[in-house]
Motif scaffolding. Structure first.
Motif, PDB file in Angstrom:
ATOM      1  N   LEU A 180      -5.062   5.242   1.865  1.00 38.78           N
ATOM      2  CA  LEU A 180      -4.436   3.927   1.666  1.00 38.78           C
ATOM      3  C   LEU A 180      -2.973   3.963   2.080  1.00 38.78           C
ATOM      4  O   LEU A 180      -2.466   3.052   2.754  1.00 38.78           O
ATOM      5  CB  LEU A 180      -4.552   3.496   0.195  1.00 38.78           C
ATOM      6  N   ARG A 181      -2.268   5.041   1.658  1.00 43.09           N
ATOM      7  CA  ARG A 181      -0.844   5.174   2.034  1.00 43.09           C
ATOM      8  C   ARG A 181      -0.717   5.265   3.564  1.00 43.09           C
ATOM      9  O   ARG A 181       0.158   4.642   4.167  1.00 43.09           O
ATOM     10  CB  ARG A 181      -0.249   6.428   1.404  1.00 43.09           C
ATOM     11  N   ALA A 235      -6.594   2.938  -6.564  1.00 41.31           N
ATOM     12  CA  ALA A 235      -7.419   3.692  -5.619  1.00 41.31           C
ATOM     13  C   ALA A 235      -8.796   4.079  -6.173  1.00 41.31           C
ATOM     14  O   ALA A 235      -9.794   3.942  -5.471  1.00 41.31           O
ATOM     15  CB  ALA A 235      -6.661   4.932  -5.144  1.00 41.31           C
ATOM     16  N   THR A 278      -0.944   1.487  -6.089  1.00 43.87           N
ATOM     17  CA  THR A 278      -1.922   2.135  -5.200  1.00 43.87           C
ATOM     18  C   THR A 278      -2.668   3.255  -5.914  1.00 43.87           C
ATOM     19  O   THR A 278      -3.891   3.350  -5.842  1.00 43.87           O
ATOM     20  CB  THR A 278      -1.209   2.699  -3.961  1.00 43.87           C
ATOM     21  N   ALA A 285      -4.103  -3.496  -2.089  1.00 39.63           N
ATOM     22  CA  ALA A 285      -3.895  -2.349  -2.972  1.00 39.63           C
ATOM     23  C   ALA A 285      -3.456  -2.726  -4.380  1.00 39.63           C
ATOM     24  O   ALA A 285      -3.428  -1.882  -5.248  1.00 39.63           O
ATOM     25  CB  ALA A 285      -2.882  -1.374  -2.380  1.00 39.63           C
ATOM     26  N   GLY A 339      -9.189  -3.053  -2.120  1.00 37.01           N
ATOM     27  CA  GLY A 339      -7.943  -2.342  -1.889  1.00 37.01           C
ATOM     28  C   GLY A 339      -7.163  -2.893  -0.712  1.00 37.01           C
ATOM     29  O   GLY A 339      -6.260  -2.242  -0.200  1.00 37.01           O
ATOM     30  N   LYS A 361       0.827  -1.213   0.000  1.00 39.80           N
ATOM     31  CA  LYS A 361       0.000   0.000   0.000  1.00 39.80           C
ATOM     32  C   LYS A 361       0.863   1.265   0.000  1.00 39.80           C
ATOM     33  O   LYS A 361       0.578   2.224  -0.697  1.00 39.80           O
ATOM     34  CB  LYS A 361      -0.896   0.019   1.243  1.00 39.80           C
TER      35      LYS A 361
END
Lengths: 205, 300
Positions: B53-54, B34, B30, B107, B104, B24
């Protein structure tokens, strides 16, 4: 009207039509023009066929059946009423009759607009789908297909599933299918479990 | 066994969180993935989804490092359990909000939210709780009972791989291919032998001159078909229009039941238009006007 009477009438009708067909004009030769079968339902360019040019199309889900009229809710919020006649062809996995149509089925119909606002159907394809898939698993009675992000189960029907390899003629021999192949699947969606009855699977095209 | 499970849970969990977190946080995928996630739908912005997500990836890596470094401390385990609970909540919400979108979770996957994503999140929650109540450190258990530890770790890895939809193509497809090679093709010999299916006859008909000649009249798709004395009869309905009248007709074609598009030579089709009410033949002039068109001869 009992079913045996029905059968007898059907047999008599078939015998009569067979005689007529075999005494008809004999035409030899091949053409480059396509047909107006289920494939044409997905044709991108306008057909040269006069039957298609004069027709209107209806697609959507069947929300009600009143007598011989199907109420159809289109995918884009429109509504249509499709009038079935005794010469309307019905496709649901195979050539069948209007009795096989159920509420909740998807529908694709070609017909002629009538003054009362209904469409008198020439041909109806029920639950027809055309999917670009990848074969991800092969079992005796089903194929596992990947369609975009989705896993789709394709039911293999012994009497209705045919394959075409590299553009050759349709055959009932499915033993050339391989995992990992790209496959164009023409089939009938089953609303009950979201699987697809595979009618034609084309690989290597 | 219980002490083995709770003692090694931090190690298994650290492996899983380290992998998904690194993917991720550092993965190029990613940004690409996303927009497809349920998260982007929830936040109604792909950029925000990438940031979240990061951020989650960084948190996972932090928890993984904590689990590896201080396994006896309950804090990293509790944090992992919280992460797991958060994942479960997010999956449930995403499933209800946007069942079509991908989760995700790692990811880099394109799979929609399925039971496997839920099972993996539940594993994180349960292992987090197990890690929080663990007393010993994982290295003392590994050095004390190496064989059992190795077996447990292998089993845990197999379970986690099976629960990760994005790893399918590395093990599931090769496994299925191997099964076909060992046990033979399951659809071998299911075909009806040499018989030509009706669909192939229709295909041949639609590539024939007879179809082209009859197409101004034919209106329906295939209505009925049957075989008689080696002929396959295909019945359609249509409308025959002349200057004076419009008559509904049955259109019947007869072709050889054993020929398909792969059969050499030109297709031979017999065609009749029959009045739908009286059954008398009509439109013979339409059919008799068709010139015969031979395929080009092949050299050799």
């Amino acid at each position: 009207m009992t079913s045996s009477q029905d059968d007898r009438r059907g047999l008599g009708r078939r015998r009569f039509l067979t005689t007529a067909a075999l005494s008809g004009a004999t035409i030899i030769g091949a053409t480059a023009l396509g047909g107006i079968d289920a494939d044409a339902a997905f044709a991108a360019e306008p057909s040269l066929d006069p039957a298609i040019a004069k027709s209107s199309f209806v697609e959507g889900r069947i929300t009600g059946i009143t007598g011989s009229i199907l109420e159809v809710a289109g995918s884009y919020g429109d509504h249509a009423r499709v009038q079935m006649t005794n010469v309307t062809s019905v496709w649901k996995v195979r050539a069948t009759t209007a009795a096989a149509i159920e509420i909740g089925d998807g529908l694709y119909a070609r017909g002629v607009p009538m003054p009362d606002g209904t469409v008198a159907a020439d041909a109806v394809w029920v639950n027809i789908v055309n999917l670009d898939t990848q074969i991800r698993g092969i079992a005796r009675n089903r194929l596992h297909l990947a369609h975009g992000q989705h896993e789709v189960v394709g039911n293999v029907l012994p009497d209705a599933t045919n394959a075409s390899y590299a553009g050759r003629a349709l055959t009932s021999d499915l033993s050339q299918l391989r995992i990992g192949q790209s496959a164009q699947v023409l089939g009938a969606w089953r609303p009950s479990d979201n699987s697809v009855d595979v009618v034609r699977i084309s690989v290597g095209h | 066994m219980l002490s083995l499970t709770t003692g090694l849970a931090p190690l298994v969990l650290a492996g899983l969180l380290g992998w998904t977190g690194a993917v991720k946080l550092f993965g190029r995928g990613t940004v690409l993935q996303a927009p497809k996630t349920a998260l982007a739908r929830m936040l109604s912005s792909s950029e925000r989804a990438v940031l979240v997500l990061r951020g989650v990836g960084a948190a996972e890596l932090l928890v993984a490092a904590g689990l590896l470094a201080v396994p006896a401390n309950p804090a990293p385990g509790a944090a992992a359990a919280l992460l797991g609970a958060g994942f479960l909540g997010y999956l449930g919400y995403g499933r209800a909000l946007a069942p079509e979108s991908s989760c995700g979770c790692s990811a880099n996957e394109d799979t929609p939210i399925t039971w496997r994503a839920f099972a993996r999140a539940a594993t994180v929650l349960v292992s987090g709780v197990a890690a929080a109540v663990a007393h010993g450190s994982w290295w003392s258990i590994v050095s004390g009972r190496p064989a059992a530890s190795l077996g447990f770790l292998a089993a845990a890895a197999i379970v986690l791989i099976a629960l990760s939809a994005d790893l399918d193509r590395w093990w599931l497809l090769p496994l299925r291919r191997a099964r076909l090679r060992v046990f033979g093709h399951p659809l071998f010999g299911t075909g009806a032998g040499e018989q030509v299916p009706v669909a192939a006859s229709v295909e041949l008909l639609e590539a024939s001159l007879a179809w082209q000649a009859a197409s101004p009249v034919v209106r329906s798709a295939l209505l009925d078909h049957w075989e008689e004395a080696g002929w396959r009869i295909l019945q359609f309905s249509g409308v025959y229009e002349t200057a004076e009248e419009v008559r509904p007709v049955s259109v019947v074609f007869a072709l050889d039941a054993t020929s398909s598009r792969d059969t050499p030579g030109d297709p031979l089709v017999r065609v009749s238009f029959l009045d739908a009410d009286s059954g008398e033949p009509v439109g013979a002039e339409l059919l008799s006007a068709v010139p015969s068109q031979k395929a080009l001869p092949l050299a050799g």
